[in-house]
Design a protein around this motif. Sequence first.
Motif, mmCIF file in Angstrom:
data_model
loop_
_atom_site.group_PDB
_atom_site.id
_atom_site.type_symbol
_atom_site.label_atom_id
_atom_site.label_comp_id
_atom_site.label_asym_id
_atom_site.label_seq_id
_atom_site.Cartn_x
_atom_site.Cartn_y
_atom_site.Cartn_z
ATOM 1 N N PHE A 1 54.241 85.388 51.285
ATOM 2 C CA PHE A 1 54.689 84.074 50.821
ATOM 3 C C PHE A 1 53.777 82.977 51.384
ATOM 4 C CE2 PHE A 1 56.999 80.167 51.806
ATOM 5 C CZ PHE A 1 57.287 79.749 50.516
ATOM 6 N N ALA A 2 53.445 83.083 52.684
ATOM 7 C CA ALA A 2 52.566 82.086 53.324
ATOM 8 C C ALA A 2 51.213 82.051 52.613
ATOM 9 C CB ALA A 2 52.395 82.419 54.806
ATOM 10 N N GLU A 3 50.696 83.225 52.272
ATOM 11 C CA GLU A 3 49.395 83.303 51.588
ATOM 12 C C GLU A 3 49.485 82.657 50.201
ATOM 13 O OE1 GLU A 3 47.530 87.153 51.639
ATOM 14 O OE2 GLU A 3 46.086 86.591 50.101
ATOM 15 N N LYS A 4 50.564 82.971 49.468
ATOM 16 C CA LYS A 4 50.721 82.387 48.122
ATOM 17 C C LYS A 4 50.796 80.869 48.189
ATOM 18 C CE LYS A 4 53.994 85.241 46.382
ATOM 19 N NZ LYS A 4 55.229 85.540 45.676
ATOM 20 N N LEU A 5 51.549 80.376 49.190
ATOM 21 C CA LEU A 5 51.709 78.926 49.345
ATOM 22 C C LEU A 5 50.360 78.267 49.650
ATOM 23 C CD1 LEU A 5 53.648 76.487 49.522
ATOM 24 C CD2 LEU A 5 53.956 77.027 51.942
ATOM 25 N N LEU A 6 49.600 78.875 50.586
ATOM 26 C CA LEU A 6 48.298 78.290 50.936
ATOM 27 C C LEU A 6 47.360 78.318 49.726
ATOM 28 C CD1 LEU A 6 46.643 76.937 53.171
ATOM 29 C CD2 LEU A 6 45.720 79.179 53.748
ATOM 30 N N ASN A 7 47.355 79.433 49.003
ATOM 31 C CA ASN A 7 46.483 79.521 47.814
ATOM 32 C C ASN A 7 46.858 78.465 46.776
ATOM 33 O OD1 ASN A 7 44.600 81.518 48.419
ATOM 34 N ND2 ASN A 7 46.049 83.151 47.961
ATOM 35 N N PHE A 8 48.149 78.214 46.636
ATOM 36 C CA PHE A 8 48.628 77.200 45.685
ATOM 37 C C PHE A 8 48.111 75.814 46.086
ATOM 38 C CE2 PHE A 8 52.082 74.274 44.310
ATOM 39 C CZ PHE A 8 52.007 74.490 42.946
ATOM 40 N N ILE A 9 48.198 75.522 47.381
ATOM 41 C CA ILE A 9 47.742 74.209 47.874
ATOM 42 C C ILE A 9 46.222 74.094 47.731
ATOM 43 C CG2 ILE A 9 47.546 72.740 49.939
ATOM 44 C CD1 ILE A 9 50.273 74.027 50.833
ATOM 45 N N ILE A 10 45.513 75.151 48.125
ATOM 46 C CA ILE A 10 44.046 75.118 48.066
ATOM 47 C C ILE A 10 43.564 74.943 46.619
ATOM 48 C CG2 ILE A 10 41.937 76.506 48.403
ATOM 49 C CD1 ILE A 10 43.176 77.580 51.004
ATOM 50 N N ALA A 11 44.236 75.599 45.670
ATOM 51 C CA ALA A 11 43.834 75.464 44.256
ATOM 52 C C ALA A 11 43.905 73.998 43.819
ATOM 53 C CB ALA A 11 44.722 76.333 43.367
ATOM 54 N N GLU A 12 44.941 73.300 44.282
ATOM 55 C CA GLU A 12 45.086 71.875 43.947
ATOM 56 C C GLU A 12 43.962 71.066 44.612
ATOM 57 O OE1 GLU A 12 47.002 70.562 41.815
ATOM 58 O OE2 GLU A 12 47.123 68.432 42.320
ATOM 59 N N VAL A 13 43.642 71.402 45.863
ATOM 60 C CA VAL A 13 42.571 70.695 46.584
ATOM 61 C C VAL A 13 41.234 70.882 45.846
ATOM 62 C CG1 VAL A 13 41.208 70.650 48.728
ATOM 63 C CG2 VAL A 13 43.703 70.834 48.838
ATOM 64 N N ILE A 14 40.959 72.112 45.422
ATOM 65 C CA ILE A 14 39.686 72.380 44.735
ATOM 66 C C ILE A 14 39.618 71.581 43.429
ATOM 67 C CG2 ILE A 14 38.314 74.185 43.571
ATOM 68 C CD1 ILE A 14 39.337 76.103 45.809
ATOM 69 N N ARG A 15 40.756 71.489 42.744
ATOM 70 C CA ARG A 15 40.822 70.676 41.517
ATOM 71 C C ARG A 15 40.451 69.216 41.836
ATOM 72 N NH1 ARG A 15 44.082 68.268 38.361
ATOM 73 N NH2 ARG A 15 45.748 68.075 39.900
ATOM 74 N N HIS A 16 41.011 68.706 42.937
ATOM 75 C CA HIS A 16 40.675 67.335 43.355
ATOM 76 C C HIS A 16 39.180 67.208 43.647
ATOM 77 C CE1 HIS A 16 45.020 66.486 45.017
ATOM 78 N NE2 HIS A 16 44.997 66.666 43.717
ATOM 79 N N HIS A 17 38.629 68.216 44.339
ATOM 80 C CA HIS A 17 37.203 68.162 44.702
ATOM 81 C C HIS A 17 36.321 68.178 43.453
ATOM 82 C CE1 HIS A 17 37.677 69.613 49.142
ATOM 83 N NE2 HIS A 17 38.389 68.535 48.858
ATOM 84 N N GLU A 18 36.733 68.967 42.459
ATOM 85 C CA GLU A 18 35.960 69.003 41.207
ATOM 86 C C GLU A 18 35.998 67.636 40.523
ATOM 87 O OE1 GLU A 18 36.567 73.790 40.335
ATOM 88 O OE2 GLU A 18 37.927 72.354 39.407
#
Length: 104
Positions: A80-97
């Motif tokens: 669950f912790a991994e899924k949550l972090l991946n979800f947050i990171i995906a949003e961050v990468i979208r922002h960076h793009e």
Amino acid sequence: MSDSTDIDPTVTAELTRLRESIDNIDAAVVHMLAERFKCTQQVGVLKARHQLPPADPARESRQIARLRELAESAKLDPAFAEKLLNFIIAEVIRHHETIADGAR
Ligand SMILES: C=C(O[C@@H]1C=C(C(=O)O)C=C[C@H]1O)C(=O)O
């Protein structure tokens, strides 16, 4: 069928007490996420300025390994912790793009 008028007042009081704590925790999560996104936005600006890629998979692997260990010691499901972090990171990468597209 029972409605809210049948509930034992001690049960209602316990439910209210627990829900107040849940609301406080949810507020803390929102504030912590807002602070995290403030930092990641700055990382995004730095990366765009220096033509660095939006995602850093090696850094993500280290973060996931660390978070899974922290989750295990906190008795939280590491998956669950991994899924949550991946979800947050995906949003961050979208922002960076988005930041990088704006800098082009
Ligand atoms: C914030 C960064 O950018 C991305 C987002 C990350 C995150 O949200 O923790 C981690 C690695 C990168 O894929 C970074 O490189 O540090």
